[in-house]
Structure formats: structure tokens, C-alpha cells
Design a protein around this motif. Structure first.
Motif, PDB file in Angstrom:
ATOM      1  N   GLU A   1      33.304  46.712  28.362  1.00 33.80           N
ATOM      2  CA  GLU A   1      34.026  46.277  27.164  1.00 33.80           C
ATOM      3  C   GLU A   1      35.261  47.130  26.881  1.00 33.80           C
ATOM      4  O   GLU A   1      36.009  46.837  25.945  1.00 33.80           O
ATOM      5  CB  GLU A   1      33.090  46.285  25.957  1.00 33.80           C
ATOM      6  CG  GLU A   1      32.539  47.649  25.581  1.00 33.80           C
ATOM      7  CD  GLU A   1      31.229  47.991  26.276  1.00 33.80           C
ATOM      8  OE1 GLU A   1      30.527  48.893  25.790  1.00 33.80           O
ATOM      9  OE2 GLU A   1      30.916  47.349  27.303  1.00 33.80           O
ATOM     10  N   GLU A   2      35.512  48.157  27.693  1.00 31.23           N
ATOM     11  CA  GLU A   2      36.691  49.005  27.502  1.00 31.23           C
ATOM     12  C   GLU A   2      37.867  48.595  28.393  1.00 31.23           C
ATOM     13  O   GLU A   2      38.919  49.236  28.364  1.00 31.23           O
ATOM     14  CB  GLU A   2      36.328  50.466  27.780  1.00 31.23           C
ATOM     15  CG  GLU A   2      35.308  51.033  26.797  1.00 31.23           C
ATOM     16  CD  GLU A   2      34.845  52.430  27.154  1.00 31.23           C
ATOM     17  OE1 GLU A   2      34.744  53.282  26.253  1.00 31.23           O
ATOM     18  OE2 GLU A   2      34.577  52.680  28.365  1.00 31.23           O
ATOM     19  N   ILE A   3      37.686  47.525  29.173  1.00 33.26           N
ATOM     20  CA  ILE A   3      38.732  47.050  30.083  1.00 33.26           C
ATOM     21  C   ILE A   3      39.401  45.811  29.494  1.00 33.26           C
ATOM     22  O   ILE A   3      38.742  44.832  29.152  1.00 33.26           O
ATOM     23  CB  ILE A   3      38.148  46.711  31.470  1.00 33.26           C
ATOM     24  CG1 ILE A   3      37.551  47.957  32.114  1.00 33.26           C
ATOM     25  CG2 ILE A   3      39.230  46.092  32.368  1.00 33.26           C
ATOM     26  CD1 ILE A   3      38.532  49.080  32.378  1.00 33.26           C
ATOM     27  N   PHE A   4      40.746  45.852  29.416  1.00 32.46           N
ATOM     28  CA  PHE A   4      41.518  44.741  28.872  1.00 32.46           C
ATOM     29  C   PHE A   4      42.579  44.348  29.891  1.00 32.46           C
ATOM     30  O   PHE A   4      43.399  45.185  30.292  1.00 32.46           O
ATOM     31  CB  PHE A   4      42.160  45.137  27.542  1.00 32.46           C
ATOM     32  CG  PHE A   4      41.142  45.469  26.481  1.00 32.46           C
ATOM     33  CD1 PHE A   4      40.717  44.509  25.586  1.00 32.46           C
ATOM     34  CD2 PHE A   4      40.594  46.743  26.411  1.00 32.46           C
ATOM     35  CE1 PHE A   4      39.757  44.811  24.624  1.00 32.46           C
ATOM     36  CE2 PHE A   4      39.634  47.059  25.454  1.00 32.46           C
ATOM     37  CZ  PHE A   4      39.211  46.083  24.557  1.00 32.46           C
ATOM     38  N   PHE A   5      42.578  43.080  30.302  1.00 35.13           N
ATOM     39  CA  PHE A   5      43.488  42.634  31.347  1.00 35.13           C
ATOM     40  C   PHE A   5      44.890  42.378  30.791  1.00 35.13           C
ATOM     41  O   PHE A   5      45.063  41.898  29.669  1.00 35.13           O
ATOM     42  CB  PHE A   5      42.941  41.389  32.030  1.00 35.13           C
ATOM     43  CG  PHE A   5      41.731  41.669  32.883  1.00 35.13           C
ATOM     44  CD1 PHE A   5      41.846  42.433  34.043  1.00 35.13           C
ATOM     45  CD2 PHE A   5      40.479  41.204  32.508  1.00 35.13           C
ATOM     46  CE1 PHE A   5      40.734  42.721  34.823  1.00 35.13           C
ATOM     47  CE2 PHE A   5      39.358  41.477  33.287  1.00 35.13           C
ATOM     48  CZ  PHE A   5      39.485  42.239  34.444  1.00 35.13           C
ATOM     49  N   THR A   6      45.883  42.723  31.617  1.00 38.18           N
ATOM     50  CA  THR A   6      47.296  42.579  31.265  1.00 38.18           C
ATOM     51  C   THR A   6      48.036  41.923  32.432  1.00 38.18           C
ATOM     52  O   THR A   6      47.428  41.520  33.421  1.00 38.18           O
ATOM     53  CB  THR A   6      47.927  43.952  30.979  1.00 38.18           C
ATOM     54  OG1 THR A   6      47.975  44.712  32.212  1.00 38.18           O
ATOM     55  CG2 THR A   6      47.135  44.735  29.938  1.00 38.18           C
TER      56      THR A   6
ATOM     57  N   GLY B   1      44.179  35.483  39.166  1.00 38.31           N
ATOM     58  CA  GLY B   1      44.683  36.844  39.364  1.00 38.31           C
ATOM     59  C   GLY B   1      43.651  37.898  39.010  1.00 38.31           C
ATOM     60  O   GLY B   1      43.488  38.895  39.716  1.00 38.31           O
ATOM     61  N   ILE B   2      42.936  37.675  37.909  1.00 35.45           N
ATOM     62  CA  ILE B   2      41.921  38.623  37.480  1.00 35.45           C
ATOM     63  C   ILE B   2      40.774  38.687  38.479  1.00 35.45           C
ATOM     64  O   ILE B   2      40.264  39.776  38.778  1.00 35.45           O
ATOM     65  CB  ILE B   2      41.424  38.257  36.064  1.00 35.45           C
ATOM     66  CG1 ILE B   2      42.524  38.549  35.043  1.00 35.45           C
ATOM     67  CG2 ILE B   2      40.150  39.007  35.713  1.00 35.45           C
ATOM     68  CD1 ILE B   2      42.259  37.996  33.661  1.00 35.45           C
ATOM     69  N   VAL B   3      40.378  37.547  39.019  1.00 34.59           N
ATOM     70  CA  VAL B   3      39.338  37.529  40.059  1.00 34.59           C
ATOM     71  C   VAL B   3      39.801  38.323  41.274  1.00 34.59           C
ATOM     72  O   VAL B   3      39.040  39.091  41.878  1.00 34.59           O
ATOM     73  CB  VAL B   3      38.991  36.079  40.453  1.00 34.59           C
ATOM     74  CG1 VAL B   3      38.173  36.042  41.748  1.00 34.59           C
ATOM     75  CG2 VAL B   3      38.216  35.390  39.329  1.00 34.59           C
ATOM     76  N   GLY B   4      41.085  38.161  41.633  1.00 39.39           N
ATOM     77  CA  GLY B   4      41.634  38.937  42.745  1.00 39.39           C
ATOM     78  C   GLY B   4      41.619  40.423  42.467  1.00 39.39           C
ATOM     79  O   GLY B   4      41.295  41.232  43.348  1.00 39.39           O
ATOM     80  N   PHE B   5      41.958  40.802  41.246  1.00 35.05           N
ATOM     81  CA  PHE B   5      41.932  42.209  40.844  1.00 35.05           C
ATOM     82  C   PHE B   5      40.503  42.747  40.931  1.00 35.05           C
ATOM     83  O   PHE B   5      40.260  43.843  41.455  1.00 35.05           O
ATOM     84  CB  PHE B   5      42.467  42.335  39.415  1.00 35.05           C
ATOM     85  CG  PHE B   5      42.718  43.742  38.949  1.00 35.05           C
ATOM     86  CD1 PHE B   5      42.611  44.842  39.794  1.00 35.05           C
ATOM     87  CD2 PHE B   5      43.101  43.977  37.630  1.00 35.05           C
ATOM     88  CE1 PHE B   5      42.867  46.139  39.354  1.00 35.05           C
ATOM     89  CE2 PHE B   5      43.356  45.270  37.170  1.00 35.05           C
ATOM     90  CZ  PHE B   5      43.225  46.348  38.036  1.00 35.05           C
ATOM     91  N   GLY B   6      39.556  41.965  40.436  1.00 30.19           N
ATOM     92  CA  GLY B   6      38.164  42.396  40.477  1.00 30.19           C
ATOM     93  C   GLY B   6      37.656  42.612  41.888  1.00 30.19           C
ATOM     94  O   GLY B   6      36.967  43.602  42.175  1.00 30.19           O
ATOM     95  N   LYS B   7      38.011  41.694  42.786  1.00 32.26           N
ATOM     96  CA  LYS B   7      37.588  41.823  44.185  1.00 32.26           C
ATOM     97  C   LYS B   7      38.268  43.016  44.842  1.00 32.26           C
ATOM     98  O   LYS B   7      37.622  43.782  45.587  1.00 32.26           O
ATOM     99  CB  LYS B   7      37.912  40.546  44.955  1.00 32.26           C
ATOM    100  CG  LYS B   7      37.380  40.515  46.379  1.00 32.26           C
ATOM    101  CD  LYS B   7      35.854  40.568  46.391  1.00 32.26           C
ATOM    102  CE  LYS B   7      35.299  40.482  47.801  1.00 32.26           C
ATOM    103  NZ  LYS B   7      33.824  40.534  47.834  1.00 32.26           N
ATOM    104  N   ALA B   8      39.551  43.201  44.573  1.00 30.94           N
ATOM    105  CA  ALA B   8      40.280  44.344  45.140  1.00 30.94           C
ATOM    106  C   ALA B   8      39.680  45.659  44.653  1.00 30.94           C
ATOM    107  O   ALA B   8      39.556  46.621  45.418  1.00 30.94           O
ATOM    108  CB  ALA B   8      41.758  44.262  44.763  1.00 30.94           C
ATOM    109  N   ALA B   9      39.290  45.701  43.377  1.00 30.28           N
ATOM    110  CA  ALA B   9      38.677  46.910  42.818  1.00 30.28           C
ATOM    111  C   ALA B   9      37.331  47.188  43.473  1.00 30.28           C
ATOM    112  O   ALA B   9      36.995  48.337  43.789  1.00 30.28           O
ATOM    113  CB  ALA B   9      38.511  46.756  41.305  1.00 30.28           C
TER     114      ALA B   9
END
Length: 417
Positions: A84-89, A265-273
Motif C-alpha cells: 500500500e506504500e507504492i503509487f504508480f506514476t 505498462g504497470i504490468v510490465g513494470f511489475g514483471k521487470a521488478a
């Protein structure tokens, strides 16, 4: 270099690369990275079959919402945060802007003083300039010759009016890693209510980043630096931190960052992370070896050179070296003719003819700062790439120096400045 010379050289580059015979060697991974196949595969369904709006309650929306939260969990795990401390930009620049503008807006009644450093990314420095116009006092701390902040300088700069400190985790140009944990301790000893932000765009996924170990309240990240897509990033906001919403108009991101989410994009970020977390230690060790091989190879074979940044407290993939008597732009164009992609500094200022503010801050004179080269390695680079650079770079530097009137007039001096 004159505009016509640059144009002629650019024409040669297009000709050489266009014939399909030249091998590409990409060494600008600090600017951006290619999207990994695993990341692209994870993203594709969210452009077509799973196209729902995460704010809707029917099946398409629920599907998108589940993907959004799973990605939030992956990004949180990368930096040791709570979900809950992560906010996407939209990226690191927005995250930096939100951190600074949101923090001062929510805490302006406590004071109007902000502390930062002279080597921050322009996303921070330009925001600070804007805040100065709004009546805030900004203290820009100096760095030493290696680009390091003196922790005592931070302590001495704190006043009763200080509400925010923003110091980047590692510099995007010279790779120096700052003592963030030590700075955090000093800040909290002085005043626990001061908000501490760090720009971790160049570190998250590359070196260990844990928000609790670092002691920060806000932390900026970007997907395209870790083989994710461009146009998506995140801001970590520690629970309880006073920060104003960045965008209004909807309930997305807990009403702090309105707007329909970029689910693909967020799914891509999540997978990359997720991938970065699994491979971080292995890549750190491999890239450190390649970095040192490249760094020492250049310094040992080319005279009149200088390593920029700390020799050991630096990112595992970063090599930044200044070459006397010549300009960085001419080095880049000649490297490009050999198929090598590099940079002279931050990609965000690559069109500027001014010398790097980071190199000036570490004490380099303008003429040496102009002759700098940044080579940043990535997961697809090998010893063969390093050896290729070491093969072609000396002759390029020698050729350019033979054309330089500064080199012809040089006085006797040590070979390494």
C-alpha cells in the motif's frame, strides 16, 4: 565542433549503419534499457483481451485491478516496502516532482526550507528552482571530487524551517552512491518530522535497495531503467508521510494520483521488478567485473584521462571518463560510426551544449567536462563488447586529438589528470 561537421558525420553514421553490416554495441543502459521478452509477453494481453478499466466492477475491470495489485506487490518487494506504500506514476520525473511538490505543499505551515544536492537529476533541480520562485529557500549542498555528499554538511544545513531533504541514491552520470542511511539518521536525529526523499531511479533493481534500511520516507523509481516499458514509474510513500496528491480528478491510487491507470505498462513494470529482484546479485557481480575491465582498460591505455565518480562506491555498470583536449560529442559520433552507442551524460540533457552540471560540481574545468564519455553496461553486454570498445576507442581519441589545437599546444603534465 561546427554544425556542418556534425551533419556530415551524422550522414556517415547513417550510411554505415544502414548497410546492415555494422554490429551494434549498446552501452547506454543508464539512459534506457530494452524491454525484456518476458516483460513484453506479460504486457501484451492487457492491450487486447484484458483491456478493462481497473475502476469498473465487472469482470474486465476486476481482471485489470488484480493485475494492477499484483504488479504493485512485485514493485514493493523489490524495495522492501509494503504494497500500500507504492503509487504508480508516468516515470521517474513525475515521481521526483510529486515527492518535492507534494511534500512542501502538505508541510508548508511547518517551514519553507528544502535541502538538496548540486548533483541531482534535473527533475529535482528544476523543481527546486520552481519552488524558489514560490518563496521556498533551497540549500544546494556541494559534493567532493568523487561526487560524495558530506553527511556533516547535511546536518549543518538543517534549520527549524527545514521540511524536506532530497538526496539521490546514486548519480545517473558518474555513478557515485551516496550514504543515504547515514544521512537519514542525521535528519531524524535533528528533526523526525523532516521528510527525506531519494531518487532511486538508477539503483532500484541494480543494487540492494530497502526503504527501511535506507531510512527514507519517499523514493522514486522508473520501469525503463530495469528492462520495463517507458512511461511508467512509481513513488514509494512511507505510511504516515504527509504529502499532497499530485493529480486530482479520480479515486485512482488511493485518490493521490488520479487518472485511468496504464495497466499494460504497470504490468510490465511489475514483471521487470520481479525479474530484477531474482537476478540482482548475479548481475551485480557480473557487471562489476565488466565495469572494472572497461574502466581500467581505458585508463591504462589512453593518456590524459580522468575517472569521474567514486572509484569503488559506484554503480556496478557505470564508467564515466573525461578525455582532455577533445569534445564529448565528437567522441560519441565516432563511436556511433563503429556501432557503439554511448553518451556524454544524462539523456535528458543530451541536446544541450552546456557542460554537465555534475562534472562541474565535482570540480572539473569546463574544457575537461566537455570531453567526457559515459559508458553504462547492461544484462546483454559481454566481455566481447568491452574488448571491442577497448579496441576502437584509443584510435578514435588519438585521431580527434591530432585534430585538436588544444592538444597541439599542450604543456608537459601528468598523463592522468
Amino acid at each position: 565542433m561546427h554544425k556542418q561537421q556534425l551533419a556530415n558525420m551524422a550522414g556517415l553514421i547513417r550510411t554505415n549503419i544502414g548497410d546492415g553490416k555494422l554490429k551494434r554495441t549498446y552501452l547506454d543502459n543508464a539512459a534506457t534499457t530494452p524491454v525484456r521478452s518476458e516483460v513484453l509477453e506479460a504486457m501484451l494481453p492487457y492491450f487486447t483481451q484484458k483491456f478493462g478499466n481497473a475502476s469498473t466492477i465487472y469482470s474486465y475491470g476486476r481482471e485489470a485491478k488484480e493485475a494492477l495489485e499484483e504488479s504493485r506487490k512485485n514493485v514493493a518487494q523489490l524495495i522492501g516496502a509494503n504494497t500500500e506504500e507504492i503509487f504508480f506514476t508516468s516515470g521517474g520525473t513525475e515521481s521526483d516532482n510529486w515527492a518535492l511538490r507534494g511534500a512542501v505543499s502538505a508541510n508548508v505551515k511547518k517551514g519553507k526550507h528544502v535541502i538538496t544536492s548540486s548533483v541531482e537529476h534535473h527533475a529535482v533541480l528544476y523543481t527546486c528552482r520552481d519552488l524558489e520562485k514560490q518563496g521556498f529557500k533551497i540549500t544546494y549542498l556541494p559534493v567532493d571530487k568523487d561526487g560524495l555528499i558530506n553527511v556533516k554538511d547535511v546536518a549543518d544545513a538543517i534549520t527549524d524551517e527545514t521540511i524536506l531533504v532530497s538526496i539521490m541514491h546514486a548519480n545517473n552520470e558518474i555513478g557515485t552512491i551516496q550514504p543515504i542511511n547515514e544521512i537519514a539518521k542525521i535528519i531524524k536525529q535533528k528533526n523526525p518530522e523532516i521528510i527525506f526523499h531519494t531518487d532511486a531511479v538508477q539503483t532500484a533493481g541494480k543494487i540492494p535497495v530497502n526503504v527501511n534500511n535506507l531510512g527514507v520516507d519517499l523514493l522514486s523509481m522508473s520501469a525503463h531503467k530495469i528492462y520495463g516499458p517507458k512511461g511508467v514509474g512509481a513513488l514509494y510513500i512511507r505510511k504516515g508521510t504527509r504529502i499532497a496528491p499530485f493529480m486530482t480528478g479520480g479515486a485512482q491510487e488511493s485518490s493521490r494520483r488520479a487518472g485511468t491507470e496504464n495497466i499494460a505498462g504497470i504490468v510490465g513494470f511489475g514483471k521487470a521488478a520481479e525479474l530484477a529482484e531474482c537476478e540482482q546479485q548475479e548481475q551485480y557481480e557480473r557487471l562489476t567485473l565488466l565495469r572494472d575491465r572497461l574502466m581500467q582498460g581505458i585508463l591504462n591505455t589512453i593518456p590524459y584521462t580522468r575517472l569521474n565518480g567514486h572509484p569503488t562506491l559506484r554503480l556496478p555498470h557505470n564508467v564515466n571518463i573525461s578525455f582532455e583536449f577533445i569534445e564529448g560529442e565528437s567522441i560519441l559520433l565516432n563511436l556511433d560510426m563503429k556501432g557503439i552507442c554511448a553518451s556524454s551524460g544524462s539523456a535528458c540533457t543530451s541536446g544541450s551544449l552546456d557542460p554537465s552540471h555534475v562534472l562541474l560540481a565535482i570540480g572539473l574545468p569546463h574544457e575537461i567536462a566537455h570531453g567526457s564519455l559515459r559508458l553504462t553496461l547492461g544484462r546483454e553486454n559481454s566481455e566481447e563488447d568491452v574488448d571491442y570498445v577497448l579496441e576502437v576507442l584509443p584510435s578514435i581519441i588519438n585521431k580527434l586529438r591530432q585534430m585538436s589545437p588544444l592538444f597541439a599546444k599542450r604543456k608537459e603534465q601528468p598523463k592522468n589528470v
